[in-house]
Design a protein around this motif. Structure first.
Motif, short mmCIF file in Angstrom:
data_model
loop_
_atom_site.label_atom_id
_atom_site.label_comp_id
_atom_site.label_asym_id
_atom_site.label_seq_id
_atom_site.Cartn_x
_atom_site.Cartn_y
_atom_site.Cartn_z
N ARG A 66 -23.63 -27.46 20.06
CA ARG A 66 -24.79 -26.58 19.89
C ARG A 66 -24.97 -25.65 21.09
O ARG A 66 -25.53 -24.56 20.97
N ASP A 67 -24.52 -26.08 22.29
CA ASP A 67 -24.68 -25.28 23.50
C ASP A 67 -23.43 -24.49 23.86
O ASP A 67 -23.46 -23.70 24.80
N VAL A 68 -22.33 -24.70 23.15
CA VAL A 68 -21.04 -24.11 23.53
C VAL A 68 -20.89 -22.72 22.92
O VAL A 68 -21.14 -22.51 21.73
N VAL A 69 -20.48 -21.77 23.77
CA VAL A 69 -20.20 -20.40 23.31
C VAL A 69 -18.71 -20.22 23.06
O VAL A 69 -18.29 -19.73 22.02
N GLU A 70 -17.88 -20.62 24.03
CA GLU A 70 -16.43 -20.50 23.88
C GLU A 70 -15.75 -21.37 24.93
O GLU A 70 -16.38 -21.90 25.85
N ILE A 71 -14.43 -21.51 24.79
CA ILE A 71 -13.60 -22.21 25.77
C ILE A 71 -12.66 -21.18 26.39
O ILE A 71 -12.03 -20.39 25.68
N TYR A 72 -12.57 -21.20 27.73
CA TYR A 72 -11.83 -20.15 28.42
C TYR A 72 -10.97 -20.78 29.52
O TYR A 72 -11.39 -21.72 30.20
N MET A 73 -9.75 -20.28 29.68
CA MET A 73 -8.87 -20.73 30.76
C MET A 73 -8.93 -19.68 31.87
O MET A 73 -8.34 -18.59 31.73
N PRO A 74 -9.64 -19.97 32.97
CA PRO A 74 -9.82 -18.96 34.02
C PRO A 74 -8.53 -18.73 34.82
O PRO A 74 -7.68 -19.63 34.94
N ARG A 75 -8.44 -17.54 35.37
CA ARG A 75 -7.37 -17.22 36.30
C ARG A 75 -7.92 -17.29 37.72
O ARG A 75 -9.13 -17.19 37.93
N LEU A 76 -7.05 -17.42 38.68
CA LEU A 76 -7.48 -17.61 40.06
C LEU A 76 -8.31 -16.44 40.56
O LEU A 76 -9.32 -16.63 41.25
N ILE A 100 -15.70 -24.51 29.82
CA ILE A 100 -16.52 -24.51 28.61
C ILE A 100 -17.74 -23.65 28.88
O ILE A 100 -18.63 -24.02 29.67
N VAL A 101 -17.82 -22.49 28.26
CA VAL A 101 -18.96 -21.59 28.46
C VAL A 101 -20.11 -22.07 27.58
O VAL A 101 -19.97 -22.18 26.35
N VAL A 102 -21.25 -22.39 28.22
CA VAL A 102 -22.42 -22.91 27.49
C VAL A 102 -23.59 -21.95 27.68
O VAL A 102 -23.65 -21.20 28.67
N ARG A 103 -24.50 -22.00 26.74
CA ARG A 103 -25.72 -21.19 26.81
C ARG A 103 -26.93 -22.09 26.62
O ARG A 103 -27.01 -22.83 25.64
N VAL A 104 -27.87 -22.02 27.54
CA VAL A 104 -29.15 -22.74 27.44
C VAL A 104 -30.24 -21.69 27.62
O VAL A 104 -30.48 -21.21 28.72
N ASP A 134 -31.60 -18.22 27.92
CA ASP A 134 -30.95 -16.98 28.32
C ASP A 134 -29.88 -17.21 29.38
O ASP A 134 -29.21 -16.28 29.80
N TYR A 135 -29.73 -18.45 29.83
CA TYR A 135 -28.81 -18.76 30.92
C TYR A 135 -27.45 -19.16 30.35
O TYR A 135 -27.37 -19.97 29.43
N LYS A 136 -26.41 -18.60 30.94
CA LYS A 136 -25.04 -18.96 30.57
C LYS A 136 -24.31 -19.49 31.80
O LYS A 136 -24.50 -18.99 32.91
N GLY A 137 -23.49 -20.49 31.61
CA GLY A 137 -22.69 -21.04 32.69
C GLY A 137 -21.36 -21.52 32.14
O GLY A 137 -21.20 -21.72 30.93
N ALA A 138 -20.40 -21.70 33.04
CA ALA A 138 -19.06 -22.16 32.65
C ALA A 138 -18.81 -23.52 33.29
O ALA A 138 -18.77 -23.62 34.52
N ILE A 139 -18.67 -24.56 32.48
CA ILE A 139 -18.43 -25.92 32.97
C ILE A 139 -16.93 -26.12 33.07
O ILE A 139 -16.20 -26.07 32.08
N LEU A 140 -16.45 -26.37 34.29
CA LEU A 140 -15.02 -26.55 34.52
C LEU A 140 -14.63 -28.00 34.30
O LEU A 140 -15.19 -28.92 34.90
N VAL A 141 -13.67 -28.23 33.40
CA VAL A 141 -13.17 -29.58 33.09
C VAL A 141 -11.65 -29.57 33.22
O VAL A 141 -11.02 -28.51 33.26
N ASP A 142 -11.08 -30.76 33.27
CA ASP A 142 -9.61 -30.85 33.35
C ASP A 142 -8.96 -30.39 32.05
O ASP A 142 -7.97 -29.65 32.06
#
Length: 552
Positions: free
Chosen positions: A423-433, A477-481, A483-491
């Motif tokens: 419900r909170d997930v917007v997308e999954i993204y693989m970041p670059r350095l 994992i980009v989440v939205r709560v 108006d706030y968006k954040g990216a949760i970094l997981v293995d």
């Protein structure tokens, strides 16, 4: 005379005891006590009496005890009137009356009309009663969980046909399981067919259980009458309060979360939205203001609206105040709708004087937080100067509850498995350095397709050692709560599947300050469920503490 009084009171007491035994006839008992004809000062008591008569609130043991106490008070009062008590004349003389005959209730007390009385316990063991008696003798202690319990809906009325359907589906579930268990692995086509039937039954069972959780808005709309009446008496305004759509049923989690926002909106509408009688006459209006509370459903969204026919919102004053507070640019061009939204900012107010009831804008940020964060909804404002204003709450109905069967992402961090509700997930993204940038205050940001988000390292927050050191091999994992968006970094994100989320049986959140919602059952194993809202709050508090430490 004494015998007649005693006989009348005993008849009423018998009627009340019958209510306790059968759970029926509470309205007749209230009428027999004369409470329906009394002008009561407490909005909370009035709301409870109304819900008793309408059958919404069951007659609990506490209510029955109170009714019997009223019978005893009636008896003493009639004895005093008849001169059957010693010093009865002096006792009657000590009864104090206010100048208006009405003792005004504080708004805090009126707001307690929203609290639902505890549900009736069907069976209470004798030992439990002794424990309760001993507990009552102990010194009263502060109960930090009282606020949560007060706002929660402790019981739901379930139609018998819904229970029958659940029982029928459970029976089908057992039969399908037996077919699979007895068939073994010899006939794979039969097993596949049985699994499809099993999936179908589980889906229907989930839909039926979700429908059982629905609660009519009448349960919280009804006490609003008493709150508005109390406020109108307090500030001396005449108000016609109208309610529409209170038969709309929503999930109990949504209904519980609507209490506080609606109290804020009604306070503002009654106190600052409507003019006083003289002001309304000067504006060519009737001296009675109209406040309307409406609810309706359209598609997958529910709408709750508080409308008044008062003075409305002045866009020019709002814009000037917004510029003064630095929320708007002096040379900027804003549409009327954008200007009105400034009212929802924290501490924003254009009221000439702030009363103890409300001020238009005071507390409105609490409304926004409750709606956007808790319900993932939105608040819209419509206003016409001199004709009134309307605040509309829009709530998506597809937002899953904190407990139950939900869609979720399964992720690995530091060798452990965690669940993130979809419900909170917007997308999954693989970041670059080169997408990751460190800030002076200790935060990190990540550029996700041209949009900058705060990077939240889940391993650091939970004191784990990540197994993936190269950030380009990890996943965000980009989440939205709200108006706030954040990216949760997981293995690694393993998969998406349905999980059964349930709370802890012990108060873990009171022992450990960690952003964990509960645990989720996935079939082969269990895993902790990440509370993204709490995680963001923890992260912001940690950054604020680090910034404060660096300053000192």
């Amino acid at each position: 005379m004494q015998d007649s009084i005693i006989q009348c009171i005993e008849d009423i007491e018998t009627q009340i005891l019958d209510v306790e035994a059968t759970g029926q006839g509470a309205g007749e008992a209230v009428d027999a006590l004369g409470l329906s004809c009394m002008k009561l000062s407490s909005a909370s008591v009035i709301a409870i009496l109304d819900m008793l008569k309408d059958g919404i609130t069951p007659p609990s043991r506490e209510i029955i005890t109170s009714m019997l106490g009223i019978c005893e008070a009636h008896k003493k009062f009639f004895f005093a009137l008849g001169g059957l008590l010693e010093d009865s004349a002096d006792a009657l003389a000590k009864i104090e009356k206010s100048s208006s005959g009405f003792v005004e209730e504080t708004e805090e007390s009126a707001a307690k009309a929203f609290e639902e009385p505890p549900a009736v316990e069907v069976e209470i063991e004798e030992q439990g009663e002794q424990d309760q008696a001993e507990e009552a003798k102990k010194p009263e202690k502060a109960k930090p969980e009282a606020k949560t319990a007060a706002s929660a809906i402790s019981s739901i009325r379930v139609p018998t046909d819904s229970l029958d359907r659940v029982i029928e589906l459970v029976g089908k579930l057992m039969v399908t399981y037996a077919v699979i268990a007895q068939g073994g692995s010899t006939n794979m086509s039969q097993v596949a067919s049985s699994l499809r039937e099993l999936d179908n039954v589980i889906s229907k069972l989930q839909m039926e259980v979700n429908s059982i959780r629905l609660v009519p808005l009448k349960q919280i709309f009804m006490p609003m009458h008493r709150l508005v009446k109390s406020l109108s008496q307090k500030i001396g305004k005449k108000i016609d309060f109208q309610v529409n759509g209170d038969d709309l049923a929503l999930d109990k989690t949504i209904v519980e979360s609507l209490n506080e926002p609606l109290v804020h909106l009604l306070r503002n509408a009654v106190d600052h939205g409507l003019e006083d009688p003289d002001g309304r006459k000067a504006a060519g209006k009737t001296d009675t203001g109209i406040v309307t509370l409406s609810a309706w459903r359209k598609g997958d969204n529910a709408y709750i609206q508080v409308r008044d026919d008062g003075r409305g919102l002045d866009p020019d004053r709002i814009l000037n105040k917004a510029i003064e507070k630095g929320l708007a640019e002096a040379d900027g061009e804003y549409e009327t709708g954008e200007i009105l939204q400034f009212v929802l900012q924290s501490g924003f107010s254009t009221a000439e004087k702030i009363t103890d009831v409300s001020g238009r804008g005071v507390g409105m940020d609490a409304v926004v937080n409750a709606i956007k964060v808790t319900l993932d909804g939105d608040v819209r404002i419509e206003s016409e100067l001199g004709k009134g204003a309307a605040f509309t709450i829009e709530i998506p109905l597809d937002r899953s509850a904190n407990e139950g069967i939900v869609e979720a992402l399964i992720a690995k961090v530091g060798g452990e498995t965690f669940i993130v509700p979809s419900r909170d997930v917007v997308e999954i993204y693989m970041p670059r350095l080169n997408d990751v940038v460190g800030l002076p205050d200790g935060r990190e940001t990540v550029d996700v397709r041209g949009e900058i988000h705060t990077l939240l390292r889940l391993a650091d927050l939970l004191d784990l050692t990540p197994q993936v050191d190269d950030i380009e091999m990890a996943q965000a994992i980009v989440v939205r709560v709200g108006d706030y968006k954040g990216a949760i970094l997981v293995d690694e994100v393993l998969r998406q599947q349905q999980v059964v989320i349930t709370g802890f049986t012990v108060p873990v959140e009171e022992i450990f300050d960690i952003p964990i919602l509960g645990y989720g059952m996935m079939g082969e194993s269990d895993a902790l469920v990440i509370d993204t809202e709490e995680m963001i709050r923890h992260f912001q508090e940690r950054i604020a503490a680090q910034a404060q430490t660096s300053l000192t």
